[in-house]
Design an enzyme around this catalytic site. Structure first.
Site, mmCIF file in Angstrom:
data_model
loop_
_atom_site.group_PDB
_atom_site.id
_atom_site.type_symbol
_atom_site.label_atom_id
_atom_site.label_comp_id
_atom_site.label_asym_id
_atom_site.label_seq_id
_atom_site.Cartn_x
_atom_site.Cartn_y
_atom_site.Cartn_z
ATOM 1 N N HIS A 200 0.812 -1.210 0.000
ATOM 2 C CA HIS A 200 0.000 0.000 0.000
ATOM 3 C C HIS A 200 0.853 1.271 0.000
ATOM 4 O O HIS A 200 0.333 2.376 0.137
ATOM 5 C CB HIS A 200 -0.926 -0.017 1.230
ATOM 6 N N LYS A 202 3.327 4.403 -1.203
ATOM 7 C CA LYS A 202 3.510 5.332 -2.321
ATOM 8 C C LYS A 202 4.858 5.995 -2.113
ATOM 9 O O LYS A 202 5.001 6.891 -1.271
ATOM 10 C CB LYS A 202 2.414 6.395 -2.368
ATOM 11 N N ASP A 207 17.742 9.731 -6.937
ATOM 12 C CA ASP A 207 19.174 9.830 -6.630
ATOM 13 C C ASP A 207 19.475 9.668 -5.151
ATOM 14 O O ASP A 207 20.526 10.118 -4.673
ATOM 15 C CB ASP A 207 19.740 11.172 -7.119
ATOM 16 N N HIS A 421 -9.189 11.631 1.284
ATOM 17 C CA HIS A 421 -8.287 10.479 1.267
ATOM 18 C C HIS A 421 -7.002 10.744 2.049
ATOM 19 O O HIS A 421 -6.124 9.895 2.124
ATOM 20 C CB HIS A 421 -7.951 10.118 -0.194
ATOM 21 N N LYS A 423 -4.290 11.120 4.994
ATOM 22 C CA LYS A 423 -4.002 10.290 6.163
ATOM 23 C C LYS A 423 -2.921 10.998 6.974
ATOM 24 O O LYS A 423 -1.730 10.899 6.651
ATOM 25 C CB LYS A 423 -3.518 8.909 5.717
ATOM 26 N N ASP A 428 0.063 18.471 19.390
ATOM 27 C CA ASP A 428 0.692 19.489 20.228
ATOM 28 C C ASP A 428 1.413 20.574 19.443
ATOM 29 O O ASP A 428 2.386 21.174 19.931
ATOM 30 C CB ASP A 428 1.668 18.835 21.216
#
Length: 503
Positions: A200, A202, A207, A421, A423, A428
């Protein structure tokens, strides 16, 4: 009638196996026992698919040389405690880097398209979903251009999430010299034992010095301009500096377990083939194709300005923020549920505020208790979730958690502008979590995931401002609304929650 008795005995044996194996997790055992009652034998099959350890095993990514690293004294007590508590879970300890937050797909693709041409040695890409649409074709063509220029490119896609990515594009990439692999492809023997385990992540690493990660895959829907999808709110991040080495380590580990493509490629280029290529293929980016990509970048900027003229707009001169960063990898092949433990420690150590944005909120009992006890300590907790969820069964399952959270004092908001979508979590005013993982069992136990804990007041401030902006497109959830649900809706919500092990 003997077959009914045999089925009953067989299913009883299966349920005993579940009870014995899950004796230390009573709530999970109860869920599976009920599923076994509803779906005799078949339920046990689902249990084996989702609960058996993945065959590909390896050690957790850790590096002890940075174990003594600590945050500067300028950070507050909660940041210091969290960084120390999490150091044994990190990929390679506490790092220093520069961060740029990207709050939508268009901004993310624009930055990615600007960065890829600068690659001189390597480009590594890993995506759950990689589509062959307008965005996907531009990025694919750009990768082919860089490969022909001598850059080593490795490309990993998930077998389920990217199952529709065409073989013809894989062939083009491999013919250009791009190394292609698939994590858990939908073919024998992977499909028999690892169907439920997914990559899952991404990740893009350029480099070894620059990286992209977060919640955004490659596809037109993430731009928010796809008519049948509508507005899409997401969060990604660009990282420059030594932190990129941690994401490189995660990619390298996943590259090893991925399966090489079986496609055979030609050893010589057939120039006569060009006239027969599909339109987007015949317009493959050549050395002069960089101009086309610049045109796309300008087009994306123009399109973005039509979405939102305030916070969501591209800030091309936005400075990189200095930050301390810890990288974490969720790995179903090890006993420790790293992502879940990261969330738990952050929630339990917050002292002032917690802002959570997540599209799939189906947590376990420990995470719920951590949120409720945070409120009991005087921490202001705000939870932003989507009103429209896909798959739809997640929405009813999530609703079953909202009542006790509202009673505990959590402020819950339903995002109503489009697809949410993103996440992330902000704690604090100086601790931020950004990544690919959701608040669900799949992210904790079944997926390969990656997330970053960023220690920076500037990054936290930027994400908080975005959170406040998202609240203007949201509706507060009231306890009265939940109490007004019909009996049939309550039953359907509870039934959806029962199936959370399968989501």
């Amino acid at each position: 009638m003997m077959w009914i008795l045999g089925l009953y005995i067989l299913n009883t044996v299966f349920m005993l196996i579940v009870a014995i194996r899950e004796v230390r997790r009573p709530a999970k055992a109860l869920n599976w026992l009920v599923i076994g009652l509803i779906l005799p034998v078949i339920g046990f099959g689902f249990y084996l698919i989702t609960s058996n350890p993945v065959r590909v095993r390896r050690k957790k990514l850790t590096s002890p040389q940075n174990a003594s690293d600590t945050l500067p004294d300028s950070f507050g007590p909660s940041a210091s405690v969290i960084s120390q508590s999490l150091r044994h879970l990190t990929v390679q300890g506490l790092r220093v880097g520069r961060i740029e937050m990207l709050t939508n797909g268009i901004e993310t693709y624009q930055k990615l398209i600007e960065s890829l041409p600068s690659a001189q040695k390597t480009i590594d890409l890993e995506y759950y979903i990689y589509r062959d649409d307008q965005i996907g074709r531009y990025i694919t063509d750009l990768l082919i251009e860089r490969a022909k220029a001598g850059v080593r490119i490795r490309f990993v896609r998930d077998g389920l999430g990217s199952r529709k990515f065409p073989r013809s594009q894989i062939i083009r990439m491999m013919e250009a010299g791009i190394e292609c692999r698939t994590t858990f492809p939908l073919r024998f023997p992977w499909i028999l034992s690892t169907l439920t385990y997914r990559d899952h992540c991404k990740i893009v690493v350029i480099d070894g010095k620059e990286a992209f990660t977060g919640g955004i895959n490659v596809g037109d829907e993430y731009t928010g301009l796809k008519p049948n999808i509508g507005f899409w709110r997401d969060t990604h991040m660009r990282i420059v500096g030594e932190v990129a080495n941690d994401l490189q380590a995660v990619f390298d580990a996943h590259w090893i377990i991925a399966s090489p493509e079986r496609t055979k490629i030609r050893t010589k280029t057939d120039d006569t083939r060009k006239s027969k290529l599909p339109r987007h293929e015949s317009q493959n980016i050549s050395p002069s194709g960089t101009a086309a990509l610049s045109g796309l970048s300008a087009e994306l900027s123009a399109e973005l300005s039509t979405i939102d003229a305030s916070v969501d707009s591209v800030q091309s001169t936005k400075p990189l923020q200095q930050a301390h960063v810890q990288t974490f990898e969720g790995n179903p092949a090890i006993p420790t549920q790293v992502i879940r433990e990261v969330y738990f420690i952050c929630l339990t150590q917050a002292t002032e505020t917690i802002d959570i944005t997540n599209p799939y909120f189906v947590p376990d009992a420990d995470i719920i208790m951590a949120i409720k006890t945070a409120v009991a300590r005087g921490v202001r907790v705000r939870l932003l979730v989507p009103r429209h969820v896909f798959p739809k069964i997640v929405g009813p399952a999530s609703r079953t958690y909202y009542g006790e959270l509202l009673e505990a004092g959590v402020h819950i908001y339903m995002y109503d502008k489009g697809i949410l979508h993103a996440k992330l979590m902000v704690i604090d005013g100086e601790i931020s979590e950004i990544g690919s993982a959701n608040y669900d069992i799949r992210s904790y136990r079944l997926n390969y995931e990656v997330c970053e804990i960023v220690y920076s007041a500037d990054v936290a401030r930027e994400l908080t401002e975005q959170f406040e902006h998202d609240l203007t497109n949201s509706v507060p959830l009231r306890l009265e609304e939940l109490l007004q649900r019909s009996p049939s809706q309550r039953i359907s919500d509870q039934a959806a929650r029962l199936l959370t092990p399968l989501l």
